[in-house]
Design a protein around this motif. Structure first.
Motif: not given
Length: 283
Positions: A42-43, A47-48, A50-51, A55, A175, A179, A187, A191
């Motif tokens: 996720l990070f 994707y960091r 987006t995450t 969040l 969401l 992902y 993910g 979130c």
């Protein structure tokens, strides 16, 4: 004559039990390792951003959604009592205001369906949260001018709930799509659970501001809500992936493949539907 195997004794049972425990521990460690790798994904570099944005967006949306549920009844009840003390009781009752607030989520859901089928997910969330922010500022103005229980005040409350319900739905739809399949559930769950912190903060902030007499009219509480959603509306513009009408990938980022590349597979599926005897059935 062949030697017969000796019967198992009680001394062999502890070794077999310890072996079974070790096997279970290995399975647990392997599962935890896979879950930790999914959480690390996720990070990752892809994707960091987006995450991080999702969040914050999920937290702001939960704070606004449950903040309206928590703060609106007390605010309407207080404003109605104030009008009765001043001899002005021609506004809507608190029960009627709550009914309007609850019913407004129905057109909000229909709005989410219409927008989800017409415009992109990022534009959809940005538009919904922007509309909710404007209606929240108008609601604060109605509170300041003691018009929240009048038609115009409840109209602004109606607008807040419509846009908020629409954006709230699209947040979780995005969401589900942003992902890859390898860690999509991780993910969504991460979130979603983190976003609940925004909902948990509502009573502490609402009652805390009232207790210290900083925000007796709750204007500041709804202003915080408006600013959080305004920032969320702006942040959604910086999401790197648009997921509307894209293929849900197994490991790649959204939009890596187009529907044209899957046309042969789709045609094969349509052909199998027309002639079901082509494919063997599992019994």
């Amino acid at each position: 004559e062949g030697m017969l195997p000796s019967p198992s004794t009680d001394e062999d049972e502890p070794s077999s039990c310890s072996q079974g425990v070790q096997n279970h521990l290995k399975v647990i460690r392997a599962g935890l390792g896979r879950d930790f790798r999914r959480l690390q994904s996720l990070f990752s570099r892809s994707y960091r951003l987006t995450t991080g944005i999702m969040l914050y967006t999920a937290t702001a949306a939960n704070f606004a959604y449950y903040g309206m549920i928590y703060g609106l009844p007390a605010m309407l009840k207080r404003e109605t009592a104030k009008e009765e003390q001043n001899g002005v009781g021609d506004g809507w009752s608190p029960a009627a205001g709550l009914m309007v607030s609850a019913v407004s989520e129905i057109p909000g859901a229909f709005l989410a369906v219409i927008l989800a089928a017409t415009i992109g997910r990022r534009t959809n969330m940005s538009f919904a949260f922007c509309g909710c922010t404007l209606c929240l500022f108008a609601t604060v103005w109605a509170l300041e001018t003691d018009r929240i229980t009048e038609n115009i005040g409840l109209f602004f409350v109606f607008g807040v709930k419509v846009f908020l319900a629409s954006g709230y739905i699209i947040v979780y739809l995005y969401l589900l799509e942003c992902y890859p399949t390898d860690f999509r559930a991780t993910g969504l769950a991460f979130c979603m659970v983190t976003g609940r912190l925004g909902a948990a903060a509502c009573p502490f902030l609402y009652d805390g501001l009232t207790f210290v007499r900083v925000d007796e009219n709750n204007n500041f509480f709804f202003m915080i809500m408006a600013w959080l959603l305004g920032i969320a509306s702006l942040a959604c513009c910086f999401l790197p992936y648009e997921t509307k009408d894209t293929v849900l990938e197994l490991e790649s980022t959204p939009g890596s493949f187009s529907l044209d590349e899957h046309v042969p597979l789709l045609r094969l599926k349509e052909k199998s539907t027309d002639s079901p005897t082509t494919w063997p059935r599992n019994v």
